[in-house]
Design a protein around this motif. Structure first.
Motif, PDB file in Angstrom:
ATOM      1  N   THR A 173       0.837  -1.197   0.000  1.00  0.00           N
ATOM      2  CA  THR A 173       0.000   0.000   0.000  1.00  0.00           C
ATOM      3  C   THR A 173       0.872   1.247   0.000  1.00  0.00           C
ATOM      4  O   THR A 173       2.037   1.191   0.404  1.00  0.00           O
ATOM      5  N   ILE A 174       0.320   2.354  -0.480  1.00  0.00           N
ATOM      6  CA  ILE A 174       1.029   3.635  -0.476  1.00  0.00           C
ATOM      7  C   ILE A 174       0.524   4.466   0.688  1.00  0.00           C
ATOM      8  O   ILE A 174      -0.682   4.492   0.974  1.00  0.00           O
ATOM      9  N   ILE A 175       1.430   5.173   1.349  1.00  0.00           N
ATOM     10  CA  ILE A 175       1.060   6.003   2.498  1.00  0.00           C
ATOM     11  C   ILE A 175       1.121   7.485   2.146  1.00  0.00           C
ATOM     12  O   ILE A 175       0.158   8.213   2.297  1.00  0.00           O
ATOM     13  N   ASN A 176       2.268   7.943   1.676  1.00  0.00           N
ATOM     14  CA  ASN A 176       2.434   9.349   1.292  1.00  0.00           C
ATOM     15  C   ASN A 176       3.693   9.475   0.447  1.00  0.00           C
ATOM     16  O   ASN A 176       4.367   8.476   0.172  1.00  0.00           O
ATOM     17  N   SER A 177       4.039  10.695   0.054  1.00  0.00           N
ATOM     18  CA  SER A 177       5.241  10.896  -0.748  1.00  0.00           C
ATOM     19  C   SER A 177       5.728  12.330  -0.633  1.00  0.00           C
ATOM     20  O   SER A 177       5.007  13.212  -0.146  1.00  0.00           O
ATOM     21  N   THR A 178       6.944  12.545  -1.105  1.00  0.00           N
ATOM     22  CA  THR A 178       7.511  13.889  -1.196  1.00  0.00           C
ATOM     23  C   THR A 178       7.956  14.111  -2.640  1.00  0.00           C
ATOM     24  O   THR A 178       8.339  13.166  -3.337  1.00  0.00           O
ATOM     25  N   TYR A 179       7.907  15.371  -3.071  1.00  0.00           N
ATOM     26  CA  TYR A 179       8.328  15.707  -4.432  1.00  0.00           C
ATOM     27  C   TYR A 179       9.223  16.934  -4.397  1.00  0.00           C
ATOM     28  O   TYR A 179       8.839  17.969  -3.837  1.00  0.00           O
ATOM     29  N   LEU A 233      10.429  12.070  -7.048  1.00  0.00           N
ATOM     30  CA  LEU A 233       9.271  11.680  -6.252  1.00  0.00           C
ATOM     31  C   LEU A 233       9.675  10.501  -5.373  1.00  0.00           C
ATOM     32  O   LEU A 233      10.026   9.433  -5.877  1.00  0.00           O
ATOM     33  N   VAL A 234       9.653  10.700  -4.063  1.00  0.00           N
ATOM     34  CA  VAL A 234      10.000   9.638  -3.113  1.00  0.00           C
ATOM     35  C   VAL A 234       8.716   9.177  -2.441  1.00  0.00           C
ATOM     36  O   VAL A 234       8.045   9.958  -1.765  1.00  0.00           O
ATOM     37  N   VAL A 235       8.373   7.911  -2.638  1.00  0.00           N
ATOM     38  CA  VAL A 235       7.101   7.369  -2.164  1.00  0.00           C
ATOM     39  C   VAL A 235       7.340   6.470  -0.960  1.00  0.00           C
ATOM     40  O   VAL A 235       8.195   5.587  -0.984  1.00  0.00           O
ATOM     41  N   THR A 236       6.550   6.707   0.083  1.00  0.00           N
ATOM     42  CA  THR A 236       6.580   5.871   1.276  1.00  0.00           C
ATOM     43  C   THR A 236       5.349   4.968   1.261  1.00  0.00           C
ATOM     44  O   THR A 236       4.234   5.428   0.992  1.00  0.00           O
ATOM     45  N   GLY A 237       5.577   3.684   1.535  1.00  0.00           N
ATOM     46  CA  GLY A 237       4.480   2.729   1.542  1.00  0.00           C
ATOM     47  C   GLY A 237       4.693   1.670   2.599  1.00  0.00           C
ATOM     48  O   GLY A 237       5.439   1.865   3.562  1.00  0.00           O
ATOM     49  N   ALA A 238       4.044   0.544   2.411  1.00  0.00           N
ATOM     50  CA  ALA A 238       4.185  -0.578   3.337  1.00  0.00           C
ATOM     51  C   ALA A 238       3.982  -1.877   2.580  1.00  0.00           C
ATOM     52  O   ALA A 238       3.331  -1.902   1.532  1.00  0.00           O
ATOM     53  N   ASN A 239       4.593  -2.934   3.125  1.00  0.00           N
ATOM     54  CA  ASN A 239       4.377  -4.313   2.664  1.00  0.00           C
ATOM     55  C   ASN A 239       4.955  -4.625   1.286  1.00  0.00           C
ATOM     56  O   ASN A 239       4.592  -5.628   0.677  1.00  0.00           O
ATOM     57  N   LEU A 273      -6.130   4.842  -4.304  1.00  0.00           N
ATOM     58  CA  LEU A 273      -6.378   6.072  -5.054  1.00  0.00           C
ATOM     59  C   LEU A 273      -6.432   7.345  -4.210  1.00  0.00           C
ATOM     60  O   LEU A 273      -6.190   8.433  -4.744  1.00  0.00           O
ATOM     61  N   THR A 274      -6.737   7.242  -2.945  1.00  0.00           N
ATOM     62  CA  THR A 274      -6.947   8.447  -2.142  1.00  0.00           C
ATOM     63  C   THR A 274      -6.162   8.388  -0.834  1.00  0.00           C
ATOM     64  O   THR A 274      -5.699   7.322  -0.412  1.00  0.00           O
ATOM     65  N   GLY A 275      -6.035   9.548  -0.205  1.00  0.00           N
ATOM     66  CA  GLY A 275      -5.378   9.617   1.100  1.00  0.00           C
ATOM     67  C   GLY A 275      -3.876   9.511   1.050  1.00  0.00           C
ATOM     68  O   GLY A 275      -3.234   9.273   2.092  1.00  0.00           O
ATOM     69  N   ASN A 276      -3.280   9.691  -0.137  1.00  0.00           N
ATOM     70  CA  ASN A 276      -1.827   9.566  -0.295  1.00  0.00           C
ATOM     71  C   ASN A 276      -1.226  10.949  -0.563  1.00  0.00           C
ATOM     72  O   ASN A 276      -0.905  11.305  -1.693  1.00  0.00           O
ATOM     73  N   ALA A 277      -1.093  11.721   0.491  1.00  0.00           N
ATOM     74  CA  ALA A 277      -0.658  13.112   0.358  1.00  0.00           C
ATOM     75  C   ALA A 277       0.749  13.228  -0.210  1.00  0.00           C
ATOM     76  O   ALA A 277       1.610  12.379   0.033  1.00  0.00           O
ATOM     77  N   ILE A 278       0.977  14.280  -0.983  1.00  0.00           N
ATOM     78  CA  ILE A 278       2.303  14.612  -1.509  1.00  0.00           C
ATOM     79  C   ILE A 278       2.740  15.930  -0.867  1.00  0.00           C
ATOM     80  O   ILE A 278       1.986  16.906  -0.876  1.00  0.00           O
TER      81      ILE A 278
END
Length: 202
Positions: A54-60, A67-73, A156-161
């Motif tokens: 799953t995706i949690i959030n990211s920074t750009y 784009l650095v994406v933080t997720g889990a699993n 699709l949602t809740g994955n803030a950048i």
């Protein structure tokens, strides 16, 4: 099953939001023993395995197009299908065309945008922070199978950048051809807006 998977959403003993997993048993959970209150509500840890990525959030970083994406699993080395990723901000949403990448760890992957993607994304993610000039919240949407190495549902949602280093466009020079009436303007930090013929307000 879906409800439980939403609660037990990360491998290990706690959730993405750091809530410790626990199995609570109400009174009379054992139908054979009926005397007294046998409720057992705390201290019953759960260890989760095989949770879906799953995706949690990211920074750009707008200056580098990173784009650095933080997720889990995820699993280190998983193939991330970048064409499944869309970024929303000012003016709408844009689907990336940059090459696929591999997960650096179970919790992170990095996409360095190609020139076309960076031109488009810098127009969408047009302000430092988590929302655009028009106050639209920045979001990273991942279509199904975004982690091509394993089964992944759409996220699709809740994955803030969170955006940094947005550069203000600057005009550096211009030329004008009197015969053709063509004005050619050169600058830096120019970006593309979603839609046709609307990037520059003439």
């Amino acid at each position: 099953i879906a409800g439980v998977n939403n609660l037990l959403n990360k491998n290990g003993t706690s959730s993405i939001s750091s809530t410790t997993y626990n199995l609570a048993a109400a009174d009379d959970w054992n139908s054979v023993i009926t005397g007294g209150n046998i409720a057992d509500l705390t201290g019953n840890g759960i260890t989760v395995s095989n949770a879906a990525p799953t995706i949690i959030n990211s920074t750009y970083d707008a200056s580098t197009g990173t784009l650095v994406v933080t997720g889990a699993n995820m699993v280190t080395g998983d193939t991330i299908d970048v064409s499944k990723l869309s970024i929303a901000g000012q003016g709408g949403s844009y689907t990336l065309t940059s090459p696929n990448v591999t997960a650096a760890s179970a919790t992170s992957f990095t996409v360095t945008l190609n020139a076309v993607d960076q031109l488009n994304i810098n127009g969408i993610l047009n302000k430092n922070g988590t929302s655009a000039v028009d106050t639209t919240s920045f979001n990273l949407a991942a279509a199904a199978s975004w982690d091509a190495s394993r089964t992944t549902s759409a996220d699709l949602t809740g994955n803030a950048i969170t955006v940094s280093n947005v550069v203000t466009p600057t005009i550096t020079s211009a030329t004008f051809d009197g015969a053709s009436n063509v004005l050619v303007v050169t600058g830096t930090g120019l970006v593309k807006t979603i839609g046709a013929n609307n990037d520059i307000t003439v």
